[in-house]
Design an enzyme around this catalytic site. Structure first.
Site, PDB file in Angstrom:
ATOM      1  N   LYS A   9       1.008  -1.256   0.064  1.00  0.00           N
ATOM      2  CA  LYS A   9       0.154   0.119   0.033  1.00  0.00           C
ATOM      3  C   LYS A   9       0.879   1.182   0.063  1.00  0.00           C
ATOM      4  CE  LYS A   9      -4.069   1.858   2.579  1.00  0.00           C
ATOM      5  NZ  LYS A   9      -4.981   1.620   3.735  1.00  0.00           N
ATOM      6  N   SER A  24      -9.486   1.880   2.202  1.00  0.00           N
ATOM      7  CA  SER A  24      -8.562   2.721   1.623  1.00  0.00           C
ATOM      8  C   SER A  24      -7.552   1.824   1.046  1.00  0.00           C
ATOM      9  CB  SER A  24      -7.837   3.308   2.705  1.00  0.00           C
ATOM     10  OG  SER A  24      -7.229   2.948   3.689  1.00  0.00           O
ATOM     11  N   ILE A  39      -8.640   1.193   9.861  1.00  0.00           N
ATOM     12  CA  ILE A  39      -9.082   2.066  10.861  1.00  0.00           C
ATOM     13  C   ILE A  39     -10.748   2.235  10.718  1.00  0.00           C
ATOM     14  CG2 ILE A  39      -8.843   4.383  10.035  1.00  0.00           C
ATOM     15  CD1 ILE A  39      -7.598   4.985  12.725  1.00  0.00           C
ATOM     16  N   SER A  71     -10.656  -0.412   6.338  1.00  0.00           N
ATOM     17  CA  SER A  71      -9.941  -0.052   5.051  1.00  0.00           C
ATOM     18  C   SER A  71      -9.148  -1.496   4.253  1.00  0.00           C
ATOM     19  CB  SER A  71      -8.780   0.785   5.424  1.00  0.00           C
ATOM     20  OG  SER A  71      -9.176   2.197   5.483  1.00  0.00           O
TER      21      SER A  71
END
Length: 559
Positions: A152, A225, A246, A249
């Protein structure tokens, strides 16, 4: 790379992005041009696919003619465990594997916009060194010898860029963060970095670099995300990636793209230096990390490799709980499984209900499981509290990042910060959030005990993957972040049907948010979107989640 290509490197982007200042747009163009310059023209997919893409792009790597038959086999027939085994036994070389996945990743990027960086040459150099080591010594470097791992964007990887969700935070990393260092020492090969959203806080991965598309239906989101990872793995351009979570994601994008994703309890797995600038949300909502992949045993391998390295010795925040994973004993026989059919605030859309009913029916056939309905608890309170707790530094902090470079605020950034204070909270305000959170956690723990379950199975999201810019309601993932319980999302055979085939029936809406979710269902076309479910256990009972997965594997047709 030779002469100028005859045509421009292109990436599918059906929905336009907001525009920033001319200076900002020039900077983004230069970053994207730098990326494109590294891609050889022989890896460009046919122009006809760009001009007229199919809704489902999962077959493009096979149909593009870019990968050889052997490369297709390497990328389609192995998981991380079997790749490590094949390389160790010299059935495959690390170079063959790195080449195959790097090629497939760049093909996947052209139809899903999943990457921020791609460095095939570096991966092949690393793979060559690993092959030479195995040839000379007869031994592997470690349990991940030659296994390609995608990373990521925000995680520092030596000699590459990382960013914390805004252009002004993009920096060149001179060393690996702790997790990457452990994986590298275990023999992993890194070959790309993957897309995340603006602010790393959307359930859709859309940022200045583009919008990640869902491989099963490009009109839908790949989630966020960690959406770049999810899309890449669903396209089999990676077997193993790393996410952070969180508010959903890891689990949201894994669910949207039909793959496995594990969110550990906070401070089970190493995250040192993941966000060197820190994130104010972690004053009260701790981030977690975990693997995203194609099989249960790959999640297990990932966790074992990390925890065998004893990361708690250099990061004392970590809780040194021994990893037993899939071989952990089940807490009870029969295993007590509670089904969360809805959270009391939003009834999931029809295909999610169908997946829940399918899973429940499968498990009820076996005497090994005691299946009950898990009563919902306080979802609306938890969601109100967590949305405020994400931004104790106020919306001004987000705006300051954007103002530095002329970056525009994306619609979902505006949405997720809507409940935030305008200004920074004083210490007393952060303390109040902490007290509210801890009271809620204690009350929910008592509720769990009263329900008498070992694990809970429920939705990952209110529906299948969302249409672009509509990933609004994170209830089914963020709730578990608020109480800090570990969870795995896993695939089911259920997929969303064509528009108009499924309806809600007679269940009345539970809230105004529920009404909105129903409107989105009526408007949208979710055909082909995979449906995952989520299994969770109490805080620090991460091994219990894996024991339960191993127990339900056969009944739920898991890999």
């Amino acid at each position: 790379m030779g002469s100028m290509p005859a045509r421009k490197f292109q990436v599918l982007q059906p929905v336009p992005l907001p525009k920033g200042t001319p200076e900002y747009e020039a900077k983004i163009t230069s970053i994207l041009d730098e990326f494109a310059a590294k891609v050889p023209e022989e890896f460009y997919i046919p122009q006809s696919i760009i001009d007229n893409p199919p809704k489902n792009v999962t077959a493009v790597p096979r149909e593009s003619g870019i990968l050889t038959e052997k490369e297709l086999d390497i990328t389609e027939k192995y998981d991380a465990v079997s790749l490590a085994d094949a390389i160790a036994n010299k059935k495959l070389t690390a170079v063959e594997v790195a080449t195959a996945f790097a090629k497939r990743a760049i093909v996947a990027h052209q139809v899903t916009c999943c990457l921020t960086e791609w460095f095939m040459d570096e991966a092949i150099e690393r793979a060559k060194a690993l092959d030479e080591h195995l040839e000379k010594t007869g031994k592997t470097v470690g349990p991940l010898h030659g296994v390609p791992i995608s990373v990521k964007e925000h995680m520092p990887l030596a000699d590459h860029y990382s960013a914390w969700g805004y252009l002004d935070t993009r920096v060149f990393s001179d060393k690996d963060c702790q997790m990457i260092s452990i994986l590298r020492n275990a023999g992993a090969v890194f070959y790309c970095k993957t897309m995340q959203p603006q602010g790393i806080m959307h359930l859709e991965s859309v940022s200045q670099f583009g919008r990640v598309l869902n491989p099963y239906n490009i009109n839908l989101s790949a989630g966020g995300s960690t959406g770049g990872e999810a899309a890449l793995i669903a396209m089999r351009g990676s077997v193993l990636g790393i996410g952070t979570d969180i508010g959903g994601s890891v689990r949201g994008p894994a669910g949207f793209c039909g793959i496995y994703g594990f969110k550990a309890t906070s401070y089970m797995l190493p995250q040192k230096d993941f966000l060197p600038g820190g994130f104010a949300a972690e004053l009260n909502i701790l981030c977690s990390t975990g693997p995203m992949c194609l099989t249960m045993r790959d999640m297990d391998l990932f966790c074992k490799v990390l925890l065998d390295a004893k990361p708690h010795l250099s990061d004392p925040r970590l809780i040194p709980i021994p990893w037993t994973g899939l071989s952990a004993p089940v807490p009870a026989t029969p295993l007590k499984i509670g089904f969360l059919m809805n959270d009391g605030a939003i009834v999931p859309q029809p295909p999610v209900i169908r997946a829940l009913e399918w899973a429940r029916a499968q498990l009820e056939k076996s005497p090994n499981f005691k299946v009950t309905t898990f009563a919902p608890y306080g979802a609306q309170t938890a969601m109100q509290n967590i949305r405020k707790a994400y931004w104790p530094d106020g919306r001004a902090a987000v705006q300051a990042h954007l103002d530095k470079t002329g970056e525009p605020m994306f619609p979902l950034t505006k949405w997720i910060t809507m409940d935030a204070q305008v200004d920074e909270l004083p210490a007393s305000g952060v303390l109040k959030q902490r007290l509210d959170r801890d009271n809620f956690r204690c009350e929910f723990a008592e509720h769990w005990t009263a329900q008498d379950v070992d694990v809970v199975i429920g939705p990952v999201y209110v529906g299948p993957a969302t249409e672009h810019d509509t990933a609004f309601y994170w209830n089914y993932t963020a709730f578990w972040n608020y109480v800090d319980y570990p969870g795995v999302v896993f695939p089911t055979p259920v997929k969303a049907e064509a528009k108009g085939v499924e309806s809600y029936g007679t269940v009345a809406p539970l809230s105004k948010e529920d009404e909105h979710v129903r409107e989105l269902w009526q408007k949208g076309d979710f055909e082909g979107a995979p449906i995952n479910l989520q299994i969770v256990s109490r805080k620090y009972h991460d091994n219990t989640v894996f024991a339960a997965l191993a127990a339900v594997k056969e009944s739920l047709q898991l890999e």
